[in-house]
Design a protein around this motif. Structure first.
Motif, PDB file in Angstrom:
ATOM      1  N   ILE A 169     -15.591  15.797  51.429  1.00  0.00           N
ATOM      2  CA  ILE A 169     -17.529  15.519  51.417  1.00  0.00           C
ATOM      3  C   ILE A 169     -17.266  14.674  52.665  1.00  0.00           C
ATOM      4  O   ILE A 169     -18.338  15.044  52.909  1.00  0.00           O
ATOM      5  CB  ILE A 169     -17.634  14.458  50.645  1.00  0.00           C
ATOM      6  CG1 ILE A 169     -17.597  15.510  49.167  1.00  0.00           C
ATOM      7  CG2 ILE A 169     -19.047  13.868  50.215  1.00  0.00           C
ATOM      8  CD1 ILE A 169     -17.640  15.499  47.308  1.00  0.00           C
ATOM      9  N   SER A 170     -16.157  13.905  52.726  1.00  0.00           N
ATOM     10  CA  SER A 170     -16.751  13.015  53.649  1.00  0.00           C
ATOM     11  C   SER A 170     -16.683  14.122  55.664  1.00  0.00           C
ATOM     12  O   SER A 170     -17.756  13.817  56.676  1.00  0.00           O
ATOM     13  CB  SER A 170     -15.266  11.986  54.852  1.00  0.00           C
ATOM     14  OG  SER A 170     -15.384  11.102  53.730  1.00  0.00           O
ATOM     15  N   ILE A 171     -15.911  14.999  55.079  1.00  0.00           N
ATOM     16  CA  ILE A 171     -16.331  16.052  56.482  1.00  0.00           C
ATOM     17  C   ILE A 171     -17.142  16.733  56.695  1.00  0.00           C
ATOM     18  O   ILE A 171     -18.030  16.898  58.007  1.00  0.00           O
ATOM     19  CB  ILE A 171     -14.916  16.858  56.709  1.00  0.00           C
ATOM     20  CG1 ILE A 171     -13.074  16.258  56.879  1.00  0.00           C
ATOM     21  CG2 ILE A 171     -14.663  18.234  57.957  1.00  0.00           C
ATOM     22  CD1 ILE A 171     -12.125  17.004  56.482  1.00  0.00           C
ATOM     23  N   GLY A 172     -17.611  17.405  55.274  1.00  0.00           N
ATOM     24  CA  GLY A 172     -18.492  17.793  55.544  1.00  0.00           C
ATOM     25  C   GLY A 172     -20.480  16.701  56.290  1.00  0.00           C
ATOM     26  O   GLY A 172     -21.255  17.407  56.840  1.00  0.00           O
ATOM     27  N   ARG A 173     -19.997  15.664  55.783  1.00  0.00           N
ATOM     28  CA  ARG A 173     -21.014  15.276  56.079  1.00  0.00           C
ATOM     29  C   ARG A 173     -21.409  14.942  57.583  1.00  0.00           C
ATOM     30  O   ARG A 173     -22.188  14.694  58.013  1.00  0.00           O
ATOM     31  CB  ARG A 173     -20.838  13.610  54.652  1.00  0.00           C
ATOM     32  CG  ARG A 173     -21.381  13.775  53.962  1.00  0.00           C
ATOM     33  CD  ARG A 173     -21.555  12.792  53.049  1.00  0.00           C
ATOM     34  NE  ARG A 173     -21.708  12.447  51.790  1.00  0.00           N
ATOM     35  CZ  ARG A 173     -21.009  12.274  50.551  1.00  0.00           C
ATOM     36  NH1 ARG A 173     -20.232  10.681  50.996  1.00  0.00           N
ATOM     37  NH2 ARG A 173     -22.006  11.993  49.452  1.00  0.00           N
ATOM     38  N   ALA A 174     -20.299  14.538  57.898  1.00  0.00           N
ATOM     39  CA  ALA A 174     -19.934  14.503  58.961  1.00  0.00           C
ATOM     40  C   ALA A 174     -20.246  15.366  60.021  1.00  0.00           C
ATOM     41  O   ALA A 174     -20.926  14.956  61.636  1.00  0.00           O
ATOM     42  CB  ALA A 174     -18.236  14.138  59.620  1.00  0.00           C
ATOM     43  N   ALA A 175     -20.699  16.696  59.292  1.00  0.00           N
ATOM     44  CA  ALA A 175     -20.529  18.216  60.639  1.00  0.00           C
ATOM     45  C   ALA A 175     -22.472  18.265  59.632  1.00  0.00           C
ATOM     46  O   ALA A 175     -22.423  19.341  60.895  1.00  0.00           O
ATOM     47  CB  ALA A 175     -20.333  19.474  59.720  1.00  0.00           C
ATOM     48  N   GLY A 176     -23.058  16.827  59.404  1.00  0.00           N
ATOM     49  CA  GLY A 176     -24.247  17.665  59.281  1.00  0.00           C
ATOM     50  C   GLY A 176     -25.020  17.855  57.671  1.00  0.00           C
ATOM     51  O   GLY A 176     -26.090  18.688  57.386  1.00  0.00           O
ATOM     52  N   ALA A 177     -24.037  18.426  56.733  1.00  0.00           N
ATOM     53  CA  ALA A 177     -24.357  18.491  55.700  1.00  0.00           C
ATOM     54  C   ALA A 177     -24.887  17.693  54.753  1.00  0.00           C
ATOM     55  O   ALA A 177     -25.277  16.408  55.046  1.00  0.00           O
ATOM     56  CB  ALA A 177     -22.806  18.674  54.362  1.00  0.00           C
ATOM     57  N   GLY A 178     -25.836  18.196  54.271  1.00  0.00           N
ATOM     58  CA  GLY A 178     -27.375  17.661  53.388  1.00  0.00           C
ATOM     59  C   GLY A 178     -26.893  17.210  51.756  1.00  0.00           C
ATOM     60  O   GLY A 178     -25.099  17.088  51.571  1.00  0.00           O
ATOM     61  N   PRO A 179     -27.313  16.578  51.040  1.00  0.00           N
ATOM     62  CA  PRO A 179     -27.846  15.568  50.003  1.00  0.00           C
ATOM     63  C   PRO A 179     -27.253  16.281  49.008  1.00  0.00           C
ATOM     64  O   PRO A 179     -26.247  15.563  48.078  1.00  0.00           O
ATOM     65  CB  PRO A 179     -28.441  15.300  49.465  1.00  0.00           C
ATOM     66  CG  PRO A 179     -29.966  15.956  50.065  1.00  0.00           C
ATOM     67  CD  PRO A 179     -28.616  16.305  51.058  1.00  0.00           C
ATOM     68  N   GLY A 180     -26.905  17.890  48.552  1.00  0.00           N
ATOM     69  CA  GLY A 180     -26.326  18.157  47.645  1.00  0.00           C
ATOM     70  C   GLY A 180     -24.151  18.790  48.517  1.00  0.00           C
ATOM     71  O   GLY A 180     -24.526  18.891  46.943  1.00  0.00           O
ATOM     72  N   PHE A 181     -24.501  18.468  49.113  1.00  0.00           N
ATOM     73  CA  PHE A 181     -22.992  18.765  49.565  1.00  0.00           C
ATOM     74  C   PHE A 181     -22.335  18.141  48.691  1.00  0.00           C
ATOM     75  O   PHE A 181     -20.973  19.038  47.834  1.00  0.00           O
ATOM     76  CB  PHE A 181     -22.606  18.841  51.176  1.00  0.00           C
ATOM     77  CG  PHE A 181     -21.933  18.938  51.464  1.00  0.00           C
ATOM     78  CD1 PHE A 181     -21.328  20.059  51.894  1.00  0.00           C
ATOM     79  CD2 PHE A 181     -20.540  18.926  51.581  1.00  0.00           C
ATOM     80  CE1 PHE A 181     -19.933  20.601  52.306  1.00  0.00           C
ATOM     81  CE2 PHE A 181     -18.840  18.694  51.889  1.00  0.00           C
ATOM     82  CZ  PHE A 181     -19.368  20.125  52.488  1.00  0.00           C
ATOM     83  N   ALA A 182     -22.523  17.028  48.274  1.00  0.00           N
ATOM     84  CA  ALA A 182     -20.970  16.235  47.641  1.00  0.00           C
ATOM     85  C   ALA A 182     -20.912  17.147  46.294  1.00  0.00           C
ATOM     86  O   ALA A 182     -19.226  17.793  45.370  1.00  0.00           O
ATOM     87  CB  ALA A 182     -20.929  14.699  47.297  1.00  0.00           C
TER      88      ALA A 182
END
Length: 237
Positions: A169-182
């Motif tokens: 999840i942290s990697i995705g957020r750093a890549a620019g993923a949105g709030p539903g990614f987690a």
């Protein structure tokens, strides 16, 4: 005397060149053996764990075949079959990934990435499936390339737990993923899609990772020059 020295220098230079060629040959043979071993082990592990595949949703921004990156009208299509737990896939991305990115930006190629789950048994938590499913979440948010790059950079060792979901999840957020990614990652939303990709690849004759096709033809030399040569040969005349 000078002629003798010249001959000696020539012999030394020739010996060094012969040694260099022998080293290159040994490295090539070693890499070939590793690729073959990875192919056999990956396919064997997948076949051993294979069961009925349940249908699952396809991520927005992807298809049932994989994740498209680049202009679909580009004249050459590259298929990249990879497993985020596969060490040789990491090497391939480190060595050749930048070349692929350059050709995408130049409009020469488009790429379909197939994140497979051949190597679930190489972790204690089915990491291949979890990371592939998370990659589907990244595709849905339009950040697959950055996410996949970081998964290889932070690739966990074989035989361990794999990266925990919170790290994905942290990697995705750093890549620019949105709030539903987690929630997408925690729920393994695209695990069925991952299983379908893996089963489809197996049916199509993919026996290990990395496997790279250029316009449907498998590429043997996965170094940058080898891939560029295959792409050049596939260009429409």
């Amino acid at each position: 005397m000078s002629n003798t020295k010249s001959r000696r220098k020539g012999l030394v230079a020739a010996q060094r060149e012969a040694d260099r060629r022998r080293r290159l040959m040994l490295v090539s043979v070693a890499v070939g053996v590793l690729v073959l071993f990875a192919a056999v082990v990956g396919f064997g592990l997948y076949r051993g764990q294979q069961g009925p595949t349940s249908a699952g949703p396809v991520p927005p921004g992807a298809t049932a075949q994989g994740v498209l990156v680049g202009n679909p009208d580009a004249p050459v299509k590259i298929d990249v079959y990879e497993d985020f737990q596969c060490p040789i896939c990491k090497q391939f991305e480190q060595i050749t990934g930048a070349t692929i990115d350059q050709m995408i930006r130049a409009g020469t190629i488009h790429v379909v990435y197939h994140p497979l789950a051949f190597l679930n048994r190489m972790s204690s938590t089915n990491y291949s499936t979890r990371s592939s499913s998370a990659a589907g979440c990244a595709a849905a948010d339009g950040v697959y390339p950055k996410f996949a790059t970081q998964l290889f950079i932070q690739q966990p060792p074989e035989g361990g737990n794999g990266l925990p979901s919170e790290t994905l999840i942290s990697i995705g957020r750093a890549a620019g993923a949105g709030p539903g990614f987690a929630a997408c990652v925690r729920g393994d939303t695209y695990a069925g899609w991952s299983a379908q990709l893996t089963e489809s690849a197996s049916r199509d004759g993919v026996t290990g990772t990395p496997t790279v096709l250029v316009n449907g033809h498998q590429v043997a030399d996965l170094n940058p020059d080898g891939l560029k040569a295959a792409v050049a040969a596939a260009q429409p005349r």
